[in-house]
Design an enzyme around this catalytic site. Structure first.
Site, PDB file in Angstrom:
ATOM      1  N   SER A  17      43.436  35.876  24.029  1.00  0.00           N
ATOM      2  CA  SER A  17      44.526  35.301  24.822  1.00  0.00           C
ATOM      3  C   SER A  17      43.970  34.048  25.485  1.00  0.00           C
ATOM      4  CB  SER A  17      45.048  36.316  25.836  1.00  0.00           C
ATOM      5  OG  SER A  17      43.979  36.863  26.578  1.00  0.00           O
ATOM      6  N   GLU A  19      44.386  30.998  28.610  1.00  0.00           N
ATOM      7  CA  GLU A  19      44.993  30.567  29.874  1.00  0.00           C
ATOM      8  C   GLU A  19      45.089  29.040  29.930  1.00  0.00           C
ATOM      9  OE1 GLU A  19      43.678  32.291  33.796  1.00  0.00           O
ATOM     10  OE2 GLU A  19      43.275  30.177  34.213  1.00  0.00           O
ATOM     11  N   THR A  50      48.854  29.264  34.823  1.00  0.00           N
ATOM     12  CA  THR A  50      48.485  29.537  36.216  1.00  0.00           C
ATOM     13  C   THR A  50      49.522  29.008  37.202  1.00  0.00           C
ATOM     14  OG1 THR A  50      47.175  27.522  36.355  1.00  0.00           O
ATOM     15  CG2 THR A  50      46.016  29.524  35.691  1.00  0.00           C
ATOM     16  N   ALA A  53      47.613  26.760  43.879  1.00  0.00           N
ATOM     17  CA  ALA A  53      47.335  27.350  45.187  1.00  0.00           C
ATOM     18  C   ALA A  53      48.558  27.206  46.092  1.00  0.00           C
ATOM     19  CB  ALA A  53      46.128  26.666  45.814  1.00  0.00           C
ATOM     20  N   HIS A  79      51.631  33.304  35.771  1.00  0.00           N
ATOM     21  CA  HIS A  79      50.886  33.757  36.952  1.00  0.00           C
ATOM     22  C   HIS A  79      51.797  33.597  38.172  1.00  0.00           C
ATOM     23  CE1 HIS A  79      46.516  33.254  35.356  1.00  0.00           C
ATOM     24  NE2 HIS A  79      47.355  33.368  34.334  1.00  0.00           N
ATOM     25  N   ASP A 111      44.681  32.624  46.891  1.00  0.00           N
ATOM     26  CA  ASP A 111      43.660  32.275  47.885  1.00  0.00           C
ATOM     27  C   ASP A 111      44.314  32.010  49.235  1.00  0.00           C
ATOM     28  OD1 ASP A 111      41.321  32.489  46.374  1.00  0.00           O
ATOM     29  OD2 ASP A 111      41.759  30.597  45.369  1.00  0.00           O
ATOM     30  N   TYR A 150      37.167  41.767  39.315  1.00  0.00           N
ATOM     31  CA  TYR A 150      35.994  40.975  39.716  1.00  0.00           C
ATOM     32  C   TYR A 150      34.688  41.729  39.454  1.00  0.00           C
ATOM     33  CZ  TYR A 150      39.421  37.912  41.780  1.00  0.00           C
ATOM     34  OH  TYR A 150      40.472  37.042  41.936  1.00  0.00           O
ATOM     35  N   ALA A 157      35.713  41.189  49.485  1.00  0.00           N
ATOM     36  CA  ALA A 157      35.627  42.655  49.457  1.00  0.00           C
ATOM     37  C   ALA A 157      34.340  43.125  50.130  1.00  0.00           C
ATOM     38  CB  ALA A 157      35.679  43.155  48.015  1.00  0.00           C
ATOM     39  N   GLN A 181      37.380  37.798  36.440  1.00  0.00           N
ATOM     40  CA  GLN A 181      36.806  36.512  36.821  1.00  0.00           C
ATOM     41  C   GLN A 181      35.740  36.202  35.782  1.00  0.00           C
ATOM     42  OE1 GLN A 181      36.936  33.648  37.870  1.00  0.00           O
ATOM     43  NE2 GLN A 181      37.215  34.089  40.056  1.00  0.00           N
ATOM     44  N   GLN A 217      30.639  21.258  37.710  1.00  0.00           N
ATOM     45  CA  GLN A 217      31.940  21.716  38.209  1.00  0.00           C
ATOM     46  C   GLN A 217      32.041  23.248  38.143  1.00  0.00           C
ATOM     47  OE1 GLN A 217      35.506  20.599  35.920  1.00  0.00           O
ATOM     48  NE2 GLN A 217      35.712  18.939  37.418  1.00  0.00           N
ATOM     49  N   PHE A 221      32.433  25.935  41.232  1.00  0.00           N
ATOM     50  CA  PHE A 221      33.558  26.877  41.286  1.00  0.00           C
ATOM     51  C   PHE A 221      33.029  28.316  41.363  1.00  0.00           C
ATOM     52  CE2 PHE A 221      37.238  29.118  39.317  1.00  0.00           C
ATOM     53  CZ  PHE A 221      38.123  28.856  40.367  1.00  0.00           C
ATOM     54  N   HIS A 271      39.716  36.942  26.779  1.00  0.00           N
ATOM     55  CA  HIS A 271      40.640  35.989  27.411  1.00  0.00           C
ATOM     56  C   HIS A 271      39.880  34.700  27.699  1.00  0.00           C
ATOM     57  CE1 HIS A 271      44.185  34.839  29.786  1.00  0.00           C
ATOM     58  NE2 HIS A 271      43.338  34.339  30.667  1.00  0.00           N
TER      59      HIS A 271
HETATM   60  P1  FAD Z   1      43.245  40.949  44.969  1.00  0.00           P
HETATM   61  O1  FAD Z   1      43.181  42.067  44.026  1.00  0.00           O
HETATM   62  O2  FAD Z   1      44.487  40.800  45.724  1.00  0.00           O
HETATM   63  O3  FAD Z   1      42.034  41.136  45.990  1.00  0.00           O
HETATM   64  C1  FAD Z   1      41.793  40.206  47.026  1.00  0.00           C
HETATM   65  C2  FAD Z   1      40.962  40.906  48.113  1.00  0.00           C
HETATM   66  O4  FAD Z   1      41.749  41.896  48.778  1.00  0.00           O
HETATM   67  C3  FAD Z   1      39.763  41.650  47.542  1.00  0.00           C
HETATM   68  O5  FAD Z   1      38.724  41.533  48.453  1.00  0.00           O
HETATM   69  C4  FAD Z   1      40.265  43.086  47.411  1.00  0.00           C
HETATM   70  O6  FAD Z   1      39.210  44.019  47.449  1.00  0.00           O
HETATM   71  C5  FAD Z   1      41.208  43.196  48.599  1.00  0.00           C
HETATM   72  N1  FAD Z   1      42.342  44.084  48.315  1.00  0.00           N
HETATM   73  C6  FAD Z   1      43.238  43.994  47.303  1.00  0.00           C
HETATM   74  N2  FAD Z   1      44.151  44.969  47.377  1.00  0.00           N
HETATM   75  C7  FAD Z   1      43.837  45.697  48.461  1.00  0.00           C
HETATM   76  C8  FAD Z   1      44.415  46.855  49.070  1.00  0.00           C
HETATM   77  N3  FAD Z   1      45.516  47.418  48.555  1.00  0.00           N
HETATM   78  N4  FAD Z   1      43.822  47.352  50.172  1.00  0.00           N
HETATM   79  C9  FAD Z   1      42.722  46.778  50.689  1.00  0.00           C
HETATM   80  N5  FAD Z   1      42.122  45.680  50.172  1.00  0.00           N
HETATM   81  C10 FAD Z   1      42.674  45.144  49.066  1.00  0.00           C
HETATM   82  N6  FAD Z   1      44.868  31.954  42.010  1.00  0.00           N
HETATM   83  C11 FAD Z   1      45.979  31.185  42.078  1.00  0.00           C
HETATM   84  O7  FAD Z   1      46.299  30.627  43.145  1.00  0.00           O
HETATM   85  N7  FAD Z   1      46.768  30.975  40.964  1.00  0.00           N
HETATM   86  C12 FAD Z   1      46.482  31.549  39.771  1.00  0.00           C
HETATM   87  O8  FAD Z   1      47.212  31.344  38.786  1.00  0.00           O
HETATM   88  C13 FAD Z   1      45.323  32.391  39.674  1.00  0.00           C
HETATM   89  N8  FAD Z   1      45.009  33.023  38.519  1.00  0.00           N
HETATM   90  C14 FAD Z   1      43.926  33.868  38.467  1.00  0.00           C
HETATM   91  C15 FAD Z   1      43.651  34.559  37.289  1.00  0.00           C
HETATM   92  C16 FAD Z   1      42.556  35.422  37.204  1.00  0.00           C
HETATM   93  C17 FAD Z   1      42.302  36.172  35.933  1.00  0.00           C
HETATM   94  C18 FAD Z   1      41.689  35.566  38.329  1.00  0.00           C
HETATM   95  C19 FAD Z   1      40.478  36.453  38.241  1.00  0.00           C
HETATM   96  C20 FAD Z   1      41.958  34.886  39.504  1.00  0.00           C
HETATM   97  C21 FAD Z   1      43.070  34.041  39.604  1.00  0.00           C
HETATM   98  N9  FAD Z   1      43.397  33.367  40.787  1.00  0.00           N
HETATM   99  C22 FAD Z   1      44.513  32.559  40.848  1.00  0.00           C
HETATM  100  C23 FAD Z   1      42.526  33.478  41.971  1.00  0.00           C
HETATM  101  C24 FAD Z   1      42.993  34.561  42.968  1.00  0.00           C
HETATM  102  O9  FAD Z   1      44.268  34.227  43.480  1.00  0.00           O
HETATM  103  C25 FAD Z   1      41.993  34.622  44.121  1.00  0.00           C
HETATM  104  O10 FAD Z   1      40.751  35.078  43.681  1.00  0.00           O
HETATM  105  C26 FAD Z   1      42.446  35.385  45.378  1.00  0.00           C
HETATM  106  O11 FAD Z   1      41.488  35.142  46.407  1.00  0.00           O
HETATM  107  C27 FAD Z   1      42.547  36.889  45.209  1.00  0.00           C
HETATM  108  O12 FAD Z   1      43.700  37.269  44.581  1.00  0.00           O
HETATM  109  P2  FAD Z   1      43.625  38.467  43.496  1.00  0.00           P
HETATM  110  O13 FAD Z   1      44.981  38.914  43.177  1.00  0.00           O
HETATM  111  O14 FAD Z   1      42.758  38.019  42.392  1.00  0.00           O
HETATM  112  O15 FAD Z   1      42.800  39.594  44.265  1.00  0.00           O
END
Ligand code: FAD
Length: 303
Positions: A17, A19, A50, A53, A79, A111, A150, A157, A181, A217, A221, A271
């Site tokens: 897949s 992205e 994607t 932000a 996304h 983020d 992750y 976390a 990630q 870069q 990141f 992916h």
């Molecule tokens: P989450 O799963 O929400 O986790 C974030 C933090 O909260 C972690 O520390 C986790 O342990 C904690 N957490 C989650 N759920 C709970 C819960 N129920 N109770 C307690 N703690 C909890 N960002 C963008 O802005 N746009 C994108 O299109 C985008 N695409 C991405 C695609 C992939 C494959 C990845 C890996 C990342 C992407 N990101 C994107 C980045 C992502 O938005 C950031 O890393 C963000 O900081 C965390 O969001 P998340 O949904 O990945 O993590």
């Protein structure tokens, strides 16, 4: 030495897949579509687009995904994040995807609005955690929902176990696939997979592969997202700062080595973070046996 190399034997090709990110200018739009068209014949399981932000690309993500639905044979996933939006606003976006024929969403928290490293504050009327967003999406339509994972833990976390428990909540809410990630040491991925399985999570965890188009870069990141950059990788790019041609060859070799090792070790789905550039990804796919379908051989007339 490994007994199985699909690139040599041509069997058990992985699924892939890709992205993409939504383009900001007409020039970027042209290069995105050139990449999409080049990769489309490899028949990816899905492609994803994607979300900027803070939802900054809401329109552009939607338009890109819609065009993929209308003009290609691809199965696009949009996304979507929870940042700076109420549940009602996010739900409108979800409904607009359903109306556009999109059936797959990559659900993310996003983020912090203040940037990486600042404290995440959920919108007061918004989805509080990603698992809530996953449940919201599933309430609105029969979407396929993919989430993030992750292998080196999310930077916020408290521990890897806590992060995996958060992943479990996303799965319990209806996520059916996770994409990791990026990482460079495949052992990190396999150790993570073992841990995830030991927490009772059974969904596919697709390794996210980043071809290193620009080492500086990527390393920058990686630092922000908690992905480690092994010294051997830095050594491979050292001294190539002003030599883009050699850098590209090294990037291809590094990515090929990583992907072939994953496939050798039984990974069936990969992916790719394409950065909207097709060439390197196309070459790696070719190495693992993915080729555009060739036209049927011409019929030979009976004598
Ligand atoms: P989450 O799963 O929400 O986790 C974030 C933090 O909260 C972690 O520390 C986790 O342990 C904690 N957490 C989650 N759920 C709970 C819960 N129920 N109770 C307690 N703690 C909890 N960002 C963008 O802005 N746009 C994108 O299109 C985008 N695409 C991405 C695609 C992939 C494959 C990845 C890996 C990342 C992407 N990101 C994107 C980045 C992502 O938005 C950031 O890393 C963000 O900081 C965390 O969001 P998340 O949904 O990945 O993590």
């Amino acid at each position: 030495m490994s007994a199985f190399r699909p690139s040599r034997h041509g069997s058990r090709r992985p699924r892939v897949s890709f992205e993409f990110f939504p383009p900001k200018s007409a020039e970027m739009e042209a290069s995105l579509w050139e990449s999409v068209r080049r990769l489309e014949p490899l028949k990816p399981a899905f492609v994803s687009v994607t979300y900027g932000a803070g939802g900054s690309t809401r329109e552009r993500t939607h338009n890109t995904v819609k065009r993929m639905v209308d003009e290609t044979h691809l199965r696009p996933a949009a996304h979507l994040t929870c940042v700076s939006a109420s549940c009602a606003e996010v739900d409108d976006v979800i409904r607009s995807y359903w109306a556009a024929g999109v059936r797959h969403i990559v659900a993310l928290r996003g983020d912090p609005a203040g940037g990486l490293g600042t404290i995440y504050e959920p919108h007061p009327d918004g989805y509080q955690q990603t698992c809530d967003l996953v449940a919201g999406i599933r309430r609105i339509g029969d979407f396929e929902v993919t989430v993030s994972a992750y292998p080196e833990k999310h930077p916020e976390a408290a521990s890897l176990d806590a992060d995996i428990e958060a992943l479990k909540k996303k799965v319990d809410a209806g996520a059916t696939r996770a994409i990791t990630q990026f990482f460079f040491d495949n052992d990190v991925y396999f150790r993570y997979l073992d841990k995830v399985r030991s927490h009772g999570i059974e969904i596919p965890i697709l390794p996210g592969i980043v071809p290193v188009q620009n080492f500086k870069q990527t390393a920058g990141f990686a630092r922000k997202t908690g992905a480690s950059v092994p010294q051997w990788l830095a050594d491979r790019f050292e001294g190539l700062e002003d030599d883009p041609a050699t850098r590209r060859l090294v990037a291809a070799a590094v990515c090929a080595e990583q992907v072939l090792d994953l496939v050798d070790r039984g990974v069936s789905d990969l992916h790719f973070y394409t950065m909207n550039k097709a060439d390197l990804v196309y070459a790696i796919c070719h190495l693992v046996g993915l080729k555009p379908e060739t036209a049927p051989a011409p019929q030979v007339a009976a004598a």
